[in-house]
Enzyme design. Structure first.
Site, PDB file in Angstrom:
ATOM      1  N   PRO A  88       0.822  -1.220   0.000  1.00  0.00           N
ATOM      2  CA  PRO A  88       0.000   0.000   0.000  1.00  0.00           C
ATOM      3  C   PRO A  88       0.855   1.269   0.000  1.00  0.00           C
ATOM      4  CG  PRO A  88      -0.706  -1.519   1.740  1.00  0.00           C
ATOM      5  CD  PRO A  88       0.573  -2.062   1.180  1.00  0.00           C
ATOM      6  N   GLU A 115       2.395  -8.416   7.986  1.00  0.00           N
ATOM      7  CA  GLU A 115       2.596  -6.952   7.968  1.00  0.00           C
ATOM      8  C   GLU A 115       3.612  -6.538   6.911  1.00  0.00           C
ATOM      9  OE1 GLU A 115       0.482  -5.185   9.888  1.00  0.00           O
ATOM     10  OE2 GLU A 115      -0.253  -7.186  10.430  1.00  0.00           O
ATOM     11  N   ARG A 157      -2.024  -8.284 -21.161  1.00  0.00           N
ATOM     12  CA  ARG A 157      -2.864  -7.927 -22.306  1.00  0.00           C
ATOM     13  C   ARG A 157      -2.171  -6.939 -23.240  1.00  0.00           C
ATOM     14  NH1 ARG A 157      -5.359  -3.071 -21.798  1.00  0.00           N
ATOM     15  NH2 ARG A 157      -7.120  -3.505 -23.186  1.00  0.00           N
ATOM     16  N   ASP A 172      -7.698   2.455 -24.943  1.00  0.00           N
ATOM     17  CA  ASP A 172      -7.878   2.384 -23.494  1.00  0.00           C
ATOM     18  C   ASP A 172      -8.002   3.780 -22.885  1.00  0.00           C
ATOM     19  OD1 ASP A 172      -7.726  -0.339 -23.429  1.00  0.00           O
ATOM     20  OD2 ASP A 172      -5.646  -0.425 -22.755  1.00  0.00           O
TER      21      ASP A 172
HETATM   22  C1  JET Z   1      -1.667  -3.416  -1.499  1.00  0.00           C
HETATM   23  C2  JET Z   1      -0.987  -3.240  -2.684  1.00  0.00           C
HETATM   24  O1  JET Z   1      -2.237  -4.534   0.490  1.00  0.00           O
HETATM   25  C3  JET Z   1      -1.475  -4.452  -0.477  1.00  0.00           C
HETATM   26  O2  JET Z   1      -0.376  -5.297  -0.640  1.00  0.00           O
HETATM   27  C4  JET Z   1      -0.173  -6.348   0.301  1.00  0.00           C
HETATM   28  C5  JET Z   1       0.537  -5.900   1.534  1.00  0.00           C
HETATM   29  C6  JET Z   1      -0.190  -5.605   2.685  1.00  0.00           C
HETATM   30  C7  JET Z   1       0.502  -5.185   3.843  1.00  0.00           C
HETATM   31  C8  JET Z   1       1.885  -5.070   3.835  1.00  0.00           C
HETATM   32  C9  JET Z   1       2.579  -5.355   2.673  1.00  0.00           C
HETATM   33  O3  JET Z   1       3.953  -5.224   2.724  1.00  0.00           O
HETATM   34  C10 JET Z   1       4.679  -5.323   1.535  1.00  0.00           C
HETATM   35  C11 JET Z   1       6.114  -5.059   1.772  1.00  0.00           C
HETATM   36  O4  JET Z   1       6.695  -4.260   0.873  1.00  0.00           O
HETATM   37  C12 JET Z   1       8.054  -3.977   0.981  1.00  0.00           C
HETATM   38  O5  JET Z   1       6.715  -5.534   2.716  1.00  0.00           O
HETATM   39  C13 JET Z   1       1.909  -5.775   1.525  1.00  0.00           C
HETATM   40  C14 JET Z   1      -2.616  -2.406  -1.458  1.00  0.00           C
HETATM   41  N1  JET Z   1      -2.467  -1.677  -2.563  1.00  0.00           N
HETATM   42  N2  JET Z   1      -1.497  -2.170  -3.287  1.00  0.00           N
END
Ligand code: JET
Length: 261
Positions: A88, A115, A157, A172
């Site tokens: 996110p 997390e 796509r 698009d």
């Molecule tokens: C997300 C992607 O929720 C989304 O992605 C999954 C997520 C949730 C919580 C933490 C997380 O960490 C990723 C990480 O990155 C370095 O460690 C991933 C929402 N919008 N786009």
């Protein structure tokens, strides 16, 4: 294009067997390889998570399985893949980024659960390959797998030979082209009247110039109504007199801020 996906839920990706993407894989345009992250653990419980340093809720993905998995997938290959980590807090995934990814020979996805992934994994690979932390929208998923599906479908796509009709890519909403920056208007097919709802008669007129104009009018109206921030970014030099009338009629005003760029 080669795509590797490392996940604790490789079975999540069965949608990639069907439809457009499934066909592209069958034809050899897309080579998607799924990997179980737990295969790179060495304890009996196949542990991939641990408690966060500094305290706080939830669990964090351990760096060692990710390091071993990514090293194994990329091997000694050069050039290495681009590493995409959905989060996110990442850079917004847009049609522009999808077009950029569609030019890459190789993408490696690392969807997180819990997390997130220990930040040292991104630091380690940041000096060896391009690491993109990417967001598909402002909400929190239970894991990055659904985001990977979204990105692979948007990129897949765009690959040469995947879409039957080359025109549908150019038209698009977010693709550069005739309707650049505008949302798509409504679409209709047969029958001409359904439950008392008529297809707009202009579309049955055979007047292709008038139809193109009507479609642009609808696209402008829809963009103002649903995405005024996109309307604000329209290239004012590219608007004709009729465009300006439609925008006026939709009560759209370019603000002083829009005039700056
Ligand atoms: C997300 C992607 O929720 C989304 O992605 C999954 C997520 C949730 C919580 C933490 C997380 O960490 C990723 C990480 O990155 C370095 O460690 C991933 C929402 N919008 N786009």
């Amino acid at each position: 294009m080669r795509v590797d996906i490392i996940s604790i839920f490789p079975e999540y990706f069965t949608p990639l067997d069907v439809s457009l993407i499934g066909k592209a894989r069958h034809r050899g345009i897309l080579d998607i390889r799924l990997h179980q992250l737990r295969d790179w653990t060495d304890d009996v419980h196949r542990t991939v998570d641990d408690t966060p340093y500094g305290g706080g809720p939830g669990m964090v993905m351990k760096p060692e399985p990710w390091g071993a998995a990514i090293d194994s997938v990329i091997g000694p290959a050069s050039p290495p893949p681009r590493l995409v980590v959905p989060t996110p807090s990442g850079r917004p995934f847009t049609q522009e980024l999808a077009l950029e990814y569609a030019k890459e020979p190789w993408l490696l996805f690392a969807p997180a659960r819990y997390e997130g992934i220990d930040a040292r994994v991104m630091a380690e690979y940041g000096s060896r390959l391009r690491v993109d932390e990417v967001s598909i929208g402002d909400y929190v998923l239970a894991g990055g797998e659904a985001a990977v599906l979204v990105i692979v479908e948007a990129v897949g796509r765009l690959l040469p030979g995947v879409l039957g009709n080359a025109g549908s890519v150019v038209d698009d909403s977010f693709a550069p082209g005739a309707m650049a920056g505008l949302l798509e208007g409504p679409v209709y097919t047969k029958p001409p009247v359904w439950r008392g709802h008529e297809v707009p008669p202009i579309l049955l007129s055979g007047n292709h110039g008038a139809i193109a104009r009507w479609r642009r009018d609808e696209a402008l109206r829809r963009t103002v109504a649903k995405r005024p921030e996109l309307a604000a970014r329209l290239d004012r030099e590219a608007l004709d007199k009729r465009d300006r009338e439609v925008l006026d009629d939709a009560s759209f005003r370019f603000t002083p801020e829009d005039m700056a760029d």
